[in-house]
Design a protein around this motif. Sequence first.
Motif, short mmCIF file in Angstrom:
data_model
loop_
_atom_site.label_atom_id
_atom_site.label_comp_id
_atom_site.label_asym_id
_atom_site.label_seq_id
_atom_site.Cartn_x
_atom_site.Cartn_y
_atom_site.Cartn_z
N GLY A 1 0.81 -1.21 0.00
CA GLY A 1 0.00 0.00 0.00
C GLY A 1 0.84 1.26 0.00
O GLY A 1 2.07 1.20 0.08
N MET A 2 0.16 2.40 -0.09
CA MET A 2 0.87 3.67 -0.17
C MET A 2 0.56 4.57 1.03
O MET A 2 -0.53 4.52 1.60
N THR A 3 1.53 5.40 1.38
CA THR A 3 1.34 6.43 2.40
C THR A 3 0.58 7.60 1.76
O THR A 3 0.37 7.62 0.54
N VAL A 4 0.21 8.58 2.57
CA VAL A 4 -0.50 9.74 2.03
C VAL A 4 0.37 10.46 0.99
O VAL A 4 -0.08 10.81 -0.09
N ALA A 5 1.65 10.64 1.33
CA ALA A 5 2.55 11.36 0.41
C ALA A 5 2.65 10.61 -0.92
O ALA A 5 2.61 11.23 -1.99
N GLN A 6 2.77 9.30 -0.87
CA GLN A 6 2.87 8.51 -2.10
C GLN A 6 1.60 8.63 -2.93
O GLN A 6 1.66 8.81 -4.15
N LYS A 7 0.45 8.56 -2.26
CA LYS A 7 -0.82 8.66 -3.00
C LYS A 7 -0.95 10.02 -3.69
O LYS A 7 -1.37 10.11 -4.84
N ILE A 8 -0.59 11.06 -2.97
CA ILE A 8 -0.72 12.40 -3.55
C ILE A 8 0.24 12.57 -4.73
O ILE A 8 -0.13 13.09 -5.78
N LEU A 9 1.46 12.10 -4.56
CA LEU A 9 2.44 12.23 -5.64
C LEU A 9 2.04 11.39 -6.86
O LEU A 9 2.20 11.82 -8.00
N ALA A 10 1.50 10.19 -6.61
CA ALA A 10 1.08 9.34 -7.73
C ALA A 10 0.00 10.05 -8.55
O ALA A 10 0.09 10.15 -9.77
N ARG A 11 -0.97 10.57 -7.86
CA ARG A 11 -2.06 11.26 -8.56
C ARG A 11 -1.53 12.46 -9.35
O ARG A 11 -1.83 12.66 -10.52
N ALA A 12 -0.67 13.24 -8.68
CA ALA A 12 -0.18 14.47 -9.31
C ALA A 12 0.78 14.18 -10.46
O ALA A 12 0.98 15.01 -11.33
N ALA A 13 1.37 12.98 -10.45
CA ALA A 13 2.29 12.63 -11.54
C ALA A 13 1.58 11.80 -12.61
O ALA A 13 2.20 11.39 -13.59
#
Lengths: 427, 166
Positions: free
Chosen positions: A2-14
């Motif tokens: 799974g992903m942390t909050v930072a990873q989720k946000i970066l994935a979406r933004a990238a």
Amino acid sequence: MGMTVAQKILARAAGLPSVKVGEVVEPRVDLAMSHENAALVMNQFLEIYKETGLAPRVWDPARIAIILDHRVPAESAKTATNQKRIRGFVKEQGIAKFHDVRADEGGICHQILPEMGYVHPGYVVVGTDSHTTSHGALGALAFGIGATEMAAVWALGSVLNVEVPDTIKVVVKGKLDAQVLPKDVILHLIGRISAEGANFKVLELHGPTIREMSVAGRLTLCNMSVEAGATSGIVPADEETARYLREEAHLAETLEPVVPDADAAYCQTVEIDAAALAPQIACPHTVDNVKPVTEVAGVHVDQIVIGSCTNGRLDDLEVAARTLRGKRVARGTRMLIFPASWRIYRQALQKGYLADLIDAGAVIMNPGCGCCLGVHQGALGDKEVALSTTNRNFKGRMGNPNAEVYLCSPAVAAASALTGAITDPRG
Amino acid sequence: MAKVVLTLGDDVSTDAIYPGRFMATVLPSETPQFCFADLTEFNRALNGKQIAKGSVIVAGNNFGCGSSREQAASTLKGHELVIVAKAFARIFLQNSANLGLRTVICPTLEAKEGDELELSAAEVQNKTSGKRFPIVPLPKARQDVIDAGGLIAYARKRLVERARRA
Ligand code: SF4
């Protein structure tokens, strides 16, 4: 995995389904903030366009915020000229989120962004200010960058080359004593993990104590996460975030919170027992030189400061007013109050806090960074000692390398104002 | 070969490198005069051109912590100093790469003022003591920027490519 909050946000933004720690991505930016250093960003922005034959246009004037706060009103001709150039650029580029030196819109950038509803959960926020970490309090990934990097963001709309950071999970449990505040939690954490304990990492804050904390308190925590070196501090958005955005920032939309996956991987977990915490003090000259107030009680203080992007909010002024009401600031000690924004100033005025503080002898300054960074107002004399609710106590930070700065919560600052020495507010 | 002209401990903040009271000065061409302004002697030597370009500052952990002020990188770059530290704070390291200030991560380095160092891609050699110390590579996210000659050039290239595609 799974992903942390930072990873989720970066994935979406990238624009990626998922990202891994260490991967290099280029997230698009939802909000790009600058203050007076926009003057340097402008310079570098024009450099990027040089000899390209292209007309310099920012990628999205609606996503750029510029707040004049560091030296307001201008303390020198140089600053005034920088501010004037910024106004010109704002007009020319049509930058919408501009906050000038005005009592109907001004304040410190890290208060203006949340109170205006500019930051939403899940956003990528970058700012030319290290305390941009503050905005993680609303469940965003918010981090500081340099002026040239911001110039590239203005031109391209994305942050070039972000390495996906590891995340430290911080869990805070237990009920805080009435005189122990969010500031004490973050000072304690910094003291424990050190000024570089979270360098290149994100602090994700969890636990019942955080859930019960107001957005104002969470802003204090995330604000100072950079003092442990963190790229960002994040409190995953919840009902309190939604309440704040609706009631205080007057946002009409309902926003989707970003929460970590149950099987997200953290590089470290730190647990804090809030019930066992005493008020904390960061002693000169590093923010991680943290001691319980009992160990430094009695140190004489020449100047007390309540304010800054860390602790200049209504909750903080209320603590000060309650403590000082009907009493006096000790002779031999000066007390300066800097509300974090004019909206807070007005609220404190209406609630009578400012009158309480003035009657006690405190000086109410105009909202802004004030003496926090040592360039504008409230400088210290040689060998003087300040006790401050701001976030940094580096040598020279308040304008004088021959002075000392101790950092504390508003409760400690107010209790100490009555005695003229560092005092435990628990009595 | 490069001479060590200053050794510092851990947690050197950007307030120490470039004090806040000079922050109204922003242009890279003007910031070098205030480099380590509160270390008066060192500042005087820098401004008096008594320190050769390419000289080295050796520091401990967390060099450049604190404020994101880019003046901290541009003031050091202006004197073409090289910083060899055990570790750097994130924003400072990025600003350095963006502006072309040379930073070297060398966690085990032993060196004192006056020592002569030889810096290569893989290691630092202390010519005075005869010892060698391995270098940790910079975060890979920054390498493209460094290879392009700094962020201005890198961003300009990206901008032009994008305009051409549009
Ligand atoms: S109040 Fe202090 S720490 Fe906050 S933005 Fe202003 S100068 Fe920086």
